[in-house]
Design an enzyme around this catalytic site. Structure first.
Site, mmCIF file in Angstrom:
data_model
loop_
_atom_site.group_PDB
_atom_site.id
_atom_site.type_symbol
_atom_site.label_atom_id
_atom_site.label_comp_id
_atom_site.label_asym_id
_atom_site.label_seq_id
_atom_site.Cartn_x
_atom_site.Cartn_y
_atom_site.Cartn_z
ATOM 1 N N GLY A 1 0.790 -1.246 0.014
ATOM 2 C CA GLY A 1 -0.015 0.066 -0.017
ATOM 3 C C GLY A 1 0.842 1.379 -0.166
ATOM 4 C CD GLU B 1 1.712 0.860 7.813
ATOM 5 O OE1 GLU B 1 0.939 0.908 6.793
ATOM 6 O OE2 GLU B 1 1.615 -0.150 8.421
ATOM 7 C CG ASP B 2 -1.052 1.834 3.229
ATOM 8 O OD1 ASP B 2 -0.705 1.518 4.377
ATOM 9 O OD2 ASP B 2 -1.423 1.003 2.344
ATOM 10 C CG ASP C 1 -8.749 -0.242 10.624
ATOM 11 O OD1 ASP C 1 -9.316 0.351 11.558
ATOM 12 O OD2 ASP C 1 -8.945 -1.083 9.935
ATOM 13 C CB VAL D 1 -10.330 4.692 2.019
ATOM 14 C CG1 VAL D 1 -11.401 5.497 2.814
ATOM 15 C CG2 VAL D 1 -9.061 4.219 2.929
ATOM 16 C CG ASP E 1 -5.578 -4.113 -2.073
ATOM 17 O OD1 ASP E 1 -5.262 -3.393 -0.870
ATOM 18 O OD2 ASP E 1 -5.684 -5.039 -2.334
ATOM 19 N NE ARG F 1 -1.925 -3.032 -4.544
ATOM 20 C CZ ARG F 1 -2.337 -3.077 -3.285
ATOM 21 N NH1 ARG F 1 -1.994 -2.281 -2.212
ATOM 22 N NH2 ARG F 1 -2.407 -4.633 -2.726
HETATM 23 P P1 5GP Z 1 -4.349 -2.272 10.971
HETATM 24 O O1 5GP Z 1 -3.277 -3.417 11.639
HETATM 25 O O2 5GP Z 1 -3.975 -0.842 11.369
HETATM 26 O O3 5GP Z 1 -5.913 -2.604 11.637
HETATM 27 O O4 5GP Z 1 -4.370 -2.414 9.613
HETATM 28 C C1 5GP Z 1 -3.611 -1.895 8.758
HETATM 29 C C2 5GP Z 1 -3.759 -2.284 7.344
HETATM 30 O O5 5GP Z 1 -5.154 -2.722 7.034
HETATM 31 C C3 5GP Z 1 -3.160 -1.422 6.558
HETATM 32 O O6 5GP Z 1 -1.879 -1.460 6.163
HETATM 33 C C4 5GP Z 1 -4.015 -1.677 5.325
HETATM 34 O O7 5GP Z 1 -3.185 -2.810 4.440
HETATM 35 C C5 5GP Z 1 -5.321 -2.380 5.829
HETATM 36 N N1 5GP Z 1 -6.344 -1.296 5.789
HETATM 37 C C6 5GP Z 1 -6.863 -0.856 6.854
HETATM 38 N N2 5GP Z 1 -7.875 -0.031 6.808
HETATM 39 C C7 5GP Z 1 -7.941 -0.037 5.377
HETATM 40 C C8 5GP Z 1 -8.882 0.400 4.421
HETATM 41 O O8 5GP Z 1 -9.650 1.297 4.546
HETATM 42 N N3 5GP Z 1 -8.608 0.216 3.111
HETATM 43 C C9 5GP Z 1 -7.677 -0.537 2.493
HETATM 44 N N4 5GP Z 1 -7.384 -0.741 1.208
HETATM 45 N N5 5GP Z 1 -6.745 -1.472 3.451
HETATM 46 C C10 5GP Z 1 -7.075 -0.939 4.803
#
Ligand code: 5GP
Length: 171
Positions: free
Chosen positions: A38, A92-93, A96, A146, A152, A158
């Site tokens: 991402g 980081e993109d 969450d 998103v 993606d 992407r």
């Molecule tokens: P976390 O571990 O913080 O819950 O999630 C991080 C990863 O989940 C991000 O690096 C991404 O790959 C994916 N992710 C979380 N939210 C989204 C979103 O709204 N859209 C997409 N495409 N990926 C997400």
């Protein structure tokens, strides 16, 4: 599909983040660690607005499967990243739940870098309940799924130059 952040809003923010990083890392030759996949668009834009010497490297993290549902399990592949004695910034993109970032920063801290900071373009509300610090933040966004600007949905979208919220009709 509803546009949440336009190409112009993103470009402005990336320039701002680049200026901050340039101010903070002059003479430190930091390594920016992008989290595949991402991060690719964000990192490519960010590195071109950072005016001080820096290196890049990549790790691969994954939690999400093909759809919008997280498996909860984090996997991190550090490849041959070695930040011992270096200043490092994780790029980081999106953050969450913060699980991925927490896991990754813990793994990278074990390498004993001189410093380890985090730069994230998009931050969802859940990230504030996680024990992770985001030192350089782009946008706070709502708790929606998103896509675009590197993000993606099952490997689609992407390439979009903006960030958008997907809805049922997009499937
Ligand atoms: P976390 O571990 O913080 O819950 O999630 C991080 C990863 O989940 C991000 O690096 C991404 O790959 C994916 N992710 C979380 N939210 C989204 C979103 O709204 N859209 C997409 N495409 N990926 C997400």
């Amino acid at each position: 599909m509803k546009i949440l952040l336009t190409e112009q809003q993103i470009a402005e923010k990336v320039r701002h983040l680049g200026a901050q990083l340039s101010d903070d890392y002059g003479g430190k030759n930091p390594v920016l660690i992008g989290c595949l996949k991402g991060c690719v668009v964000f990192l490519a834009d960010l590195m071109r607005v950072i005016t001080v010497p820096h290196a890049i490297d990549f790790v691969r993290t994954s939690t999400y499967g093909k759809g919008q549902v997280s498996s909860g399990a984090v996997r991190a592949d550090l490849f041959d990243v070695d930040i011992r004695g270096r200043h490092a910034v994780v790029v980081e993109d999106i953050v969450d739940t913060g699980l991925t970032l927490g896991y990754l920063t813990e793994a990278l801290t074990k390498q004993e870098p001189l410093s380890l900071k985090v730069c994230a373009l998009l931050v969802k509300p859940g990230a504030y309940r996680a024990p992770v610090t985001i030192d350089y933040k782009g946008f706070d966004i709502p708790d929606d799924f998103v896509v675009g600007y590197g993000l993606d949905w099952g490997e689609r979208y992407r390439h979009l130059p903006y960030v958008a919220v997907v809805d049922e009709q997009d499937d």
